[in-house]
Design an enzyme around this catalytic site. Structure first.
Site, mmCIF file in Angstrom:
data_model
loop_
_atom_site.group_PDB
_atom_site.id
_atom_site.type_symbol
_atom_site.label_atom_id
_atom_site.label_comp_id
_atom_site.label_asym_id
_atom_site.label_seq_id
_atom_site.Cartn_x
_atom_site.Cartn_y
_atom_site.Cartn_z
ATOM 1 N N GLY A 295 25.034 13.588 24.070
ATOM 2 C CA GLY A 295 25.239 12.142 24.139
ATOM 3 C C GLY A 295 24.790 11.483 25.432
ATOM 4 N N GLY B 189 29.499 3.120 12.019
ATOM 5 C CA GLY B 189 29.909 2.051 12.938
ATOM 6 C C GLY B 189 28.689 1.409 13.587
ATOM 7 N N LYS C 141 31.324 -3.104 18.994
ATOM 8 C CA LYS C 141 29.888 -3.410 18.920
ATOM 9 C C LYS C 141 29.540 -4.433 17.828
ATOM 10 C CE LYS C 141 28.266 0.731 21.124
ATOM 11 N NZ LYS C 141 27.516 1.959 21.110
HETATM 12 P P1 ATR Z 1 31.071 2.210 16.978
HETATM 13 O O1 ATR Z 1 30.798 0.764 16.780
HETATM 14 O O2 ATR Z 1 31.048 2.593 18.437
HETATM 15 O O3 ATR Z 1 30.164 3.114 16.194
HETATM 16 P P2 ATR Z 1 33.287 2.042 15.095
HETATM 17 O O4 ATR Z 1 32.709 0.831 14.476
HETATM 18 O O5 ATR Z 1 34.749 2.048 15.410
HETATM 19 O O6 ATR Z 1 32.585 2.419 16.488
HETATM 20 O O7 ATR Z 1 32.903 3.273 14.160
HETATM 21 C C1 ATR Z 1 33.492 4.492 14.314
HETATM 22 C C2 ATR Z 1 32.958 5.476 13.272
HETATM 23 O O8 ATR Z 1 33.721 6.683 13.404
HETATM 24 C C3 ATR Z 1 33.107 5.040 11.820
HETATM 25 O O9 ATR Z 1 32.034 5.570 11.057
HETATM 26 C C4 ATR Z 1 34.435 5.693 11.423
HETATM 27 O O10 ATR Z 1 34.579 5.936 10.039
HETATM 28 P P3 ATR Z 1 35.241 4.796 9.090
HETATM 29 O O11 ATR Z 1 34.158 3.793 8.832
HETATM 30 O O12 ATR Z 1 35.656 5.533 7.881
HETATM 31 O O13 ATR Z 1 36.408 4.221 9.877
HETATM 32 C C5 ATR Z 1 34.268 7.026 12.136
HETATM 33 N N1 ATR Z 1 35.534 7.744 12.322
HETATM 34 C C6 ATR Z 1 36.524 7.439 13.179
HETATM 35 N N2 ATR Z 1 37.537 8.329 13.089
HETATM 36 C C7 ATR Z 1 37.167 9.231 12.129
HETATM 37 C C8 ATR Z 1 37.765 10.397 11.568
HETATM 38 N N3 ATR Z 1 38.975 10.826 11.963
HETATM 39 N N4 ATR Z 1 37.088 11.064 10.606
HETATM 40 C C9 ATR Z 1 35.875 10.638 10.194
HETATM 41 N N5 ATR Z 1 35.245 9.543 10.674
HETATM 42 C C10 ATR Z 1 35.879 8.841 11.633
#
Ligand code: ATR
Length: 279
Positions: free
Chosen positions: A245, A128, A66
């Site tokens: 969702g 994100g 995104k």
């Molecule tokens: P999107 O654009 O769809 O929101 P993204 O930019 O990949 O997707 O964001 C994913 C979110 O999930 C982020 O807040 C990520 O945290 P980080 O910024 O620390 O990467 C979070 N996320 C993904 N895996 C996670 C996990 N195992 N525990 C906690 N947060 C997680």
């Protein structure tokens, strides 16, 4: 010629957008099809070239693209500029235009349950593209926001950027420093990535614990892959108002259809198609 649309994401196979949009095209007599473009990160640039030339008329964009997709677009609207994330691409004659319907979808989903969002205290888990859009939407309505994220610097960036745009409060925190409020919104890719992982379900994160969920009246989770994830299960047990969702997905899709076709979406047809596919 049949027009092509689809979802750009990785993973993308779980997406319920195809059932909604294919039903919508059929119902409105539009000669178009909607597919899945599961694209690894190292193929994103070539995929975006393919979109222009194939041509693909429109894209839904989901995680993790995104934010990064913006650099491949010719023009983005004011919302995308401010949010820093784009979930809708329109291809007009080989030029790619970016929009954000996520914040509209999440605002409608929230307002259907909450009514007025002004002065509500909202805790958003994750930082994100989806979190950015949701924070932008509720700040526009005058809510106060706390963003908690594993990588705190990403939450800090959102708080700093949005504090300049809105008069209501926005703060950031780490994932272990959870704040309390009226509404809890979970936006991370945890359930999407961890589906089937016993570890994730046996050891739910702190924000899913009864002690934490107790602090809120309303719990929203933007993942629709597993409606009964640990957070929604905890909230259900505690008889909280729940927003799953599929609600945000549905309302943002109605807006996408308008952008791509210039026509009103057949909402009932799309809702029925979505409901048939939910697990
Ligand atoms: P999107 O654009 O769809 O929101 P993204 O930019 O990949 O997707 O964001 C994913 C979110 O999930 C982020 O807040 C990520 O945290 P980080 O910024 O620390 O990467 C979070 N996320 C993904 N895996 C996670 C996990 N195992 N525990 C906690 N947060 C997680």
């Amino acid at each position: 010629m049949i027009k092509k649309f689809g979802i750009l994401a990785n993973p993308a196979k779980h997406s319920l957008s195809p059932v909604m949009f294919n039903a919508a095209f059929k119902a409105t007599g539009i000669d178009a099809g909607y597919g899945i473009f599961e694209t690894p990160e190292n193929q994103l640039a070539s995929f975006m070239e393919y979109v222009k030339h194939e041509p693909i008329s429109g894209l839904s964009v989901s995680l993790p693209y995104k934010e990064v997709v913006i650099e491949y677009l010719n023009q983005v609207d004011d919302d995308v500029k401010k949010i820093g994330a784009c979930n809708t691409v329109l291809n007009k004659g080989g030029l790619l235009y970016g929009f954000n319907t996520d914040y509209k979808g999440s605002n409608i989903a929230l307002k259907n349950i909450v009514g007025d969002l002004k002065d509500k205290k909202i805790v958003i888990i994750g930082a994100g593209g989806a979190a950015r859009a949701i924070a932008y939407g509720v700040l526009k309505e005058g809510a106060n926001v706390h963003i908690c994220n594993r990588t705190k610097s990403r939450a800090d960036s959102i708080a700093i950027e949005f504090a300049e745009m809105f008069s209501s409060e926005i703060h950031s925190a780490s994932l272990n420093d959870l704040r309390t409020g009226d509404i809890l919104i979970h936006t991370t890719s945890l359930w999407t990535k961890e589906k089937g992982s016993k570890t994730a379900y046996n050891l739910p994160p702190k924000f899913c614990t009864p002690e934490y969920v107790e602090n809120f009246d309303i719990v929203m989770d933007i993942s629709y892959k597993t409606l009964d994830n640990p957070l929604i299960s905890a909230a259900k047990k505690m008889k909280k108002h729940i927003i799953t969702g599929d609600k945000m997905l549905f309302y943002q899709a109605i807006e996408q259809f308008k952008i791509w076709t210039g026509k009103e979406a057949p909402a009932l047809v799309m809702k029925e198609a979505l409901n048939r596919s939910l697990v």
